[in-house]
Design a protein around this motif. Structure first.
Motif, PDB file in Angstrom:
ATOM      1  N   ARG A 150       0.681  -1.676  -0.394  1.00 22.55           N
ATOM      2  CA  ARG A 150       0.108  -0.324   0.304  1.00 22.55           C
ATOM      3  C   ARG A 150       1.199   1.438   0.180  1.00 22.55           C
ATOM      4  O   ARG A 150       0.967   2.418   1.043  1.00 22.55           O
ATOM      5  CB  ARG A 150      -1.110   0.065   0.705  1.00 22.55           C
ATOM      6  CG  ARG A 150      -0.575  -0.402   2.627  1.00 22.55           C
ATOM      7  CD  ARG A 150      -1.599  -0.822   3.289  1.00 22.55           C
ATOM      8  NE  ARG A 150      -1.358  -2.190   3.977  1.00 22.55           N
ATOM      9  CZ  ARG A 150      -2.686  -2.868   4.703  1.00 22.55           C
ATOM     10  NH1 ARG A 150      -3.836  -2.481   5.146  1.00 22.55           N
ATOM     11  NH2 ARG A 150      -2.186  -4.162   4.840  1.00 22.55           N
ATOM     12  N   GLY A 151       2.465   1.505  -0.226  1.00 20.86           N
ATOM     13  CA  GLY A 151       3.160   2.183  -0.543  1.00 20.86           C
ATOM     14  C   GLY A 151       3.995   2.144   0.575  1.00 20.86           C
ATOM     15  O   GLY A 151       4.518   1.776   1.752  1.00 20.86           O
ATOM     16  N   PRO A 152       4.764   3.220   0.397  1.00 22.54           N
ATOM     17  CA  PRO A 152       5.759   3.275   1.750  1.00 22.54           C
ATOM     18  C   PRO A 152       5.983   3.117   3.467  1.00 22.54           C
ATOM     19  O   PRO A 152       4.636   3.693   3.162  1.00 22.54           O
ATOM     20  CB  PRO A 152       6.562   4.166   1.497  1.00 22.54           C
ATOM     21  CG  PRO A 152       5.552   5.860   0.838  1.00 22.54           C
ATOM     22  CD  PRO A 152       4.502   4.480  -0.549  1.00 22.54           C
ATOM     23  N   ALA A 153       6.229   3.441   3.715  1.00 27.03           N
ATOM     24  CA  ALA A 153       5.558   2.472   5.267  1.00 27.03           C
ATOM     25  C   ALA A 153       6.652   4.280   6.055  1.00 27.03           C
ATOM     26  O   ALA A 153       7.991   4.010   5.765  1.00 27.03           O
ATOM     27  CB  ALA A 153       5.731   1.722   6.210  1.00 27.03           C
ATOM     28  N   LEU A 154       5.815   5.047   5.997  1.00 25.30           N
ATOM     29  CA  LEU A 154       6.773   6.554   6.383  1.00 25.30           C
ATOM     30  C   LEU A 154       6.839   6.810   8.334  1.00 25.30           C
ATOM     31  O   LEU A 154       6.096   5.542   8.828  1.00 25.30           O
ATOM     32  CB  LEU A 154       5.801   7.317   5.739  1.00 25.30           C
ATOM     33  CG  LEU A 154       5.867   7.395   4.733  1.00 25.30           C
ATOM     34  CD1 LEU A 154       4.602   8.583   4.212  1.00 25.30           C
ATOM     35  CD2 LEU A 154       7.055   7.823   3.803  1.00 25.30           C
ATOM     36  N   ARG A 155       7.430   7.552   8.890  1.00 27.88           N
ATOM     37  CA  ARG A 155       7.919   8.216  10.076  1.00 27.88           C
ATOM     38  C   ARG A 155       6.607   8.676  10.715  1.00 27.88           C
ATOM     39  O   ARG A 155       5.820   9.032  12.167  1.00 27.88           O
ATOM     40  CB  ARG A 155       8.706   9.052  10.336  1.00 27.88           C
ATOM     41  CG  ARG A 155      10.095   7.317  10.453  1.00 27.88           C
ATOM     42  CD  ARG A 155      11.775   8.817  10.097  1.00 27.88           C
ATOM     43  NE  ARG A 155      13.194   8.246   9.996  1.00 27.88           N
ATOM     44  CZ  ARG A 155      14.250   8.720  10.238  1.00 27.88           C
ATOM     45  NH1 ARG A 155      13.991   9.810  10.853  1.00 27.88           N
ATOM     46  NH2 ARG A 155      14.601   7.980   9.842  1.00 27.88           N
TER      47      ARG A 155
END
Lengths: 313, 313
Positions: A150-155
């Protein structure tokens, strides 16, 4: 030019297998990578002798391994898949007499260490830059990857109420684990498929310092429960030597390269119930709150200093 | 942490404008770049104080400029377009008393130098890694780019009969030009549109050494015409100091960052007739032959030593 960098490049090219992701590998002005449908991840980390490893103690192969592993860990922290690596190196000059043999040995051993970890995670080394100088060994690795699921896992997506998890026990990595971390590539992707990660980071600076990066990006706080922090046996051992509490080492030491992540309580409960990651025990270590960073211990809540390893400029 | 790396990262983020190519910029575990249809180029080059520049003489801004320019030059040598840059740095520690001001000044000046060149070529700095240590300044830049037109311009397609060109005068760059080279980005792409480049490289090691890289990859030879080599005024000046012939400096010095390329005689004649690159005089310096590397001077042909700057391992 007989024992120089071009022979070394030739040696590397002879050891670089074909890869459908790589249209042109080492040996031209740039590598050329096949186009990919997903967004591209890119991360870089430089490691220096005397700071990130002691070359005289650990040898060039371990230095190469660490340089590759810590960079892959940043791809893991985005729940990404690594696709290509380039490496630049400043190699210490050995004496002119020994140069032919020892110099090549150093360069080759570094490469073997890099390749060992790259191969384990199925990522090709597509290029680099090799230099020699009078200074200590410096390795700079850049990893390209691609976003999964589902996309990049961000902070930046943690919200008050979210649960905070860590993927393994922490602290005391300086006793040796810091040299051979396991980047949580597969685990990051698996978590990303199973639940909606609201924020993710890998532990390089230290558990509290890295959690604090999440909190700053997410503009919220967190309360950690002292009893729940999984303390690595190395933190216990180190505590015996330093006289500091094992918990302090677990919270502050860093270079564990486990993932710290946040999820909704529903997803968190699911993870605790199912423990779906083979070979890993996911541990809930706290919950997000509106602001601040706190440690709950024996019923009382104390502010927690997010100090970790900081390069003073 | 007040004057540490996180403040510096914050400072950089405040100076990083939005860019449609960049989904996530500096400040997370990885940068995230929007997918692109073309194949990806990637190149990396590490520069060290005492080898690639003398920090005490040139200052950190010039070091940053050079680090960015020489990397962009490798994209130019593929006739590519740069799309993103990451930078890792090992910054020398200044004294604890001066750290706050001087340390930040050093880091900021390096960044200003990097950005000056990146801005000129419209490429965003999307991430990096900043460290301090007791050693000299080390900068490692990785540039991503994309292939243009009919694909990447490689080193491997020169054939006997092809004409050899250079994009500008060479030699003596150590007098100062090596610090502020102009990567031939636009020129490389323009040539790639106008003619079928059979082989291309940028001059870092030296004209003969880099041409020799083309010849090795293309499995052919070349004859250079001594009279036709465009000798830079710096090579003349340096020759006065060293007592060596200006031509030797032109052929061997390196770090000119002009492009050397080969084309068919028909395309070569077209380039000479039209001189289609604004601000640049394309010079035919020789022709490819079956094997060997030769210099033709006054009617006689001598073998030419392809020695350039080689990092002995």
């Amino acid at each position: 030019m007989s024992a120089g960098e071009f022979d070394y490049i030739r040696w590397i090219r002879g050891r670089t297998p074909g890869d459908p992701r790589v249209l042109v590998g080492p040996g031209d002005d740039c590598a050329v990578l096949a186009p990919r449908a997903a967004a591209t991840l890119v991360t870089t980390d430089m490691l220096m002798d005397g700071v990130d490893f002691i070359l005289a103690d650990v040898g060039p192969r371990a230095a190469g391994r660490k340089a590759m592993a810590v960079n892959l860990s940043d791809i893991a922290a985005m729940a990404g898949a690594p696709t290509a690596v380039v490496v630049s190196a400043a190699l210490p000059q050995v004496s002119p007499a020994a140069r032919g043999e020892e110099g090549r040995t150093l360069a080759e051993e570094v490469f073997h260490g890099l390749r060992e970890i790259a191969d384990r995670f199925d990522v090709p080394i597509v290029g680099g830059d090799t230099n020699t100088w009078a200074g200590p060994l410096v390795l700079s690795v850049t990893v390209l990857g691609e976003v999964t699921g589902r996309g990049p896992a961000l902070r930046s997506g943690a919200r008050p109420g979210d649960w905070v998890f860590v993927t393994g026990p922490v602290g005391g990595s300086i006793l040796g684990r810091h040299l051979a971390p396991t980047p949580r590539i597969a685990e990051g992707q698996a978590l990303h498929r199973l639940v909606a990660l609201t924020a993710t980071i890998d532990i390089s600076d230290g558990l509290t310092a890295d959690l604090n990066h999440i909190l700053e990006e997410s503009r919220c706080g967190a309360v950690l429960s002292a009893d729940s922090i999984p303390i690595h046996p190395d933190a216990m051992e180190l505590a015996r030597r330093t006289g500091r509490p094992p918990l302090a080492h677990a919270l502050g030491d860093g270079e564990d390269f486990e993932l710290v992540f946040t999820v909704s309580p529903a997803d968190g409960a699911k993870l605790l119930r199912e423990q779906p990651i083979a070979g890993l025990r996911l541990v809930k270590i706290g919950e997000c709150v509106a602001s601040g960073l706190w440690l709950e211990e024996g019923g009382s809540r104390q502010p927690l200093d997010p100090a970790g390893w900081v390069h003073a400029l």
